[in-house]
Design a protein around this motif. Structure first.
Motif, mmCIF file in Angstrom:
data_model
loop_
_atom_site.group_PDB
_atom_site.id
_atom_site.type_symbol
_atom_site.label_atom_id
_atom_site.label_comp_id
_atom_site.label_asym_id
_atom_site.label_seq_id
_atom_site.Cartn_x
_atom_site.Cartn_y
_atom_site.Cartn_z
ATOM 1 N N LYS A 162 0.819 -1.220 0.000
ATOM 2 C CA LYS A 162 0.000 0.000 0.000
ATOM 3 C C LYS A 162 0.851 1.268 0.000
ATOM 4 N N GLU A 163 2.020 1.203 0.619
ATOM 5 C CA GLU A 163 2.891 2.383 0.668
ATOM 6 C C GLU A 163 3.369 2.760 -0.728
ATOM 7 N N ILE A 164 3.799 1.763 -1.506
ATOM 8 C CA ILE A 164 4.247 2.023 -2.874
ATOM 9 C C ILE A 164 3.097 2.557 -3.714
ATOM 10 N N LEU A 165 1.950 1.930 -3.610
ATOM 11 C CA LEU A 165 0.786 2.342 -4.403
ATOM 12 C C LEU A 165 0.293 3.737 -4.020
ATOM 13 N N SER A 166 0.348 4.065 -2.739
ATOM 14 C CA SER A 166 -0.150 5.372 -2.294
ATOM 15 C C SER A 166 0.749 6.529 -2.730
ATOM 16 N N LYS A 167 2.003 6.250 -3.024
ATOM 17 C CA LYS A 167 2.942 7.306 -3.442
ATOM 18 C C LYS A 167 2.926 7.548 -4.946
ATOM 19 N N LEU A 168 2.285 6.672 -5.680
ATOM 20 C CA LEU A 168 2.332 6.734 -7.137
ATOM 21 C C LEU A 168 1.696 8.010 -7.690
ATOM 22 N N LYS A 169 0.481 8.297 -7.297
ATOM 23 C CA LYS A 169 -0.233 9.466 -7.823
ATOM 24 C C LYS A 169 0.442 10.788 -7.411
ATOM 25 N N PRO A 170 0.792 10.971 -6.132
ATOM 26 C CA PRO A 170 1.480 12.215 -5.761
ATOM 27 C C PRO A 170 2.815 12.403 -6.484
ATOM 28 N N SER A 171 3.489 11.305 -6.786
ATOM 29 C CA SER A 171 4.753 11.386 -7.510
ATOM 30 C C SER A 171 4.547 11.980 -8.906
ATOM 31 N N PHE A 172 3.505 11.523 -9.590
ATOM 32 C CA PHE A 172 3.195 12.076 -10.913
ATOM 33 C C PHE A 172 2.816 13.552 -10.811
ATOM 34 N N ALA A 173 2.009 13.895 -9.816
ATOM 35 C CA ALA A 173 1.584 15.280 -9.646
ATOM 36 C C ALA A 173 2.789 16.198 -9.444
ATOM 37 N N THR A 174 3.727 15.762 -8.633
ATOM 38 C CA THR A 174 4.931 16.557 -8.392
ATOM 39 C C THR A 174 5.723 16.752 -9.680
ATOM 40 N N THR A 175 5.873 15.685 -10.437
ATOM 41 C CA THR A 175 6.604 15.766 -11.704
ATOM 42 C C THR A 175 5.924 16.734 -12.660
ATOM 43 N N TYR A 176 4.598 16.618 -12.793
ATOM 44 C CA TYR A 176 3.861 17.499 -13.708
ATOM 45 C C TYR A 176 3.955 18.953 -13.267
ATOM 46 N N CYS A 177 3.910 19.194 -11.966
ATOM 47 C CA CYS A 177 4.039 20.565 -11.460
ATOM 48 C C CYS A 177 5.416 21.149 -11.788
ATOM 49 N N ARG A 178 6.448 20.353 -11.580
ATOM 50 C CA ARG A 178 7.803 20.819 -11.898
ATOM 51 C C ARG A 178 7.936 21.142 -13.380
ATOM 52 N N GLU A 179 7.413 20.247 -14.221
ATOM 53 C CA GLU A 179 7.488 20.472 -15.665
ATOM 54 C C GLU A 179 6.729 21.735 -16.058
ATOM 55 N N PHE A 180 5.558 21.939 -15.483
ATOM 56 C CA PHE A 180 4.768 23.131 -15.763
ATOM 57 C C PHE A 180 5.550 24.384 -15.389
ATOM 58 N N LEU A 181 6.120 24.388 -14.189
ATOM 59 C CA LEU A 181 6.872 25.565 -13.741
ATOM 60 C C LEU A 181 8.101 25.814 -14.609
ATOM 61 N N GLU A 182 8.757 24.735 -15.055
ATOM 62 C CA GLU A 182 9.909 24.899 -15.951
ATOM 63 C C GLU A 182 9.483 25.500 -17.282
ATOM 64 N N HIS A 183 8.362 25.042 -17.819
ATOM 65 C CA HIS A 183 7.858 25.602 -19.085
ATOM 66 C C HIS A 183 7.498 27.083 -18.914
ATOM 67 N N MET A 184 6.843 27.401 -17.822
ATOM 68 C CA MET A 184 6.456 28.793 -17.577
ATOM 69 C C MET A 184 7.690 29.681 -17.397
ATOM 70 N N LYS A 185 8.695 29.155 -16.703
ATOM 71 C CA LYS A 185 9.936 29.913 -16.519
ATOM 72 C C LYS A 185 10.612 30.158 -17.867
ATOM 73 N N SER A 186 10.535 29.166 -18.761
ATOM 74 C CA SER A 186 11.184 29.301 -20.072
ATOM 75 C C SER A 186 10.547 30.381 -20.942
ATOM 76 N N ILE A 187 9.315 30.753 -20.612
ATOM 77 C CA ILE A 187 8.679 31.847 -21.368
ATOM 78 C C ILE A 187 8.557 33.124 -20.530
ATOM 79 N N GLY A 188 9.322 33.171 -19.437
ATOM 80 C CA GLY A 188 9.464 34.411 -18.690
ATOM 81 C C GLY A 188 8.551 34.617 -17.499
ATOM 82 N N TYR A 189 7.870 33.577 -17.041
ATOM 83 C CA TYR A 189 7.004 33.716 -15.875
ATOM 84 C C TYR A 189 7.715 33.215 -14.623
ATOM 85 N N SER A 190 7.500 33.933 -13.516
ATOM 86 C CA SER A 190 8.019 33.460 -12.233
ATOM 87 C C SER A 190 7.081 32.380 -11.699
#
Length: 117
Positions: free
Chosen positions: A77-105
């Motif tokens: 259950k520990e491995i399974l429970s971390k799966l979704k938050p792990s993806f969310a964190t990755t997507y958030c980081r990618e979003f922020l990197e894309h926004m930074k690349s076009i000049g947004y803080s």
């Protein structure tokens, strides 16, 4: 049909695709998963690609090989429970990197998200 990206190894994309299938409930704990050949045919990739992906998934503990019976989804259950938050964190980081690349803080990007609701 899956459209593969050219900038990421296919086996890593297969790992992500498989994890998303688990998150979305296609596979439940202790379910037997497709064989290497079956999954390769389904995704239209080389079986060696699936072997690499399954090796990673097994190392991470998401799937478990059972002698000659194939691979099964973990019941941990520990491995399974971390799966979704792990993806969310990755997507958030990618979003922020894309926004930074076009000049947004980070603050501006978060504000845009809040305003788009």
């Amino acid at each position: 049909m899956v459209e593969w990206r050219n900038d990421i190894a296919i086996y890593l994309q297969v790992v992500d695709l498989f994890k998303k299938e688990v998150i979305l409930g296609k596979y439940m704990p202790n379910d037997k998963i497709l064989s290497v050949r079956e999954y390769a045919l389904k995704l239209n990739v080389n079986p060696n690609t699936i072997v690499k992906a399954y090796d990673i998934l097994a190392q991470e503990g998401l799937i478990e090989p059972r002698s000659t019976n194939g691979y099964f989804i973990t019941e941990n259950k520990e491995i399974l429970s971390k799966l979704k938050p792990s993806f969310a964190t990755t997507y958030c980081r990618e979003f922020l990197e894309h926004m930074k690349s076009i000049g947004y803080s980070k603050a501006e990007a978060v504000l845009m998200l809040k305003e788009s609701e």
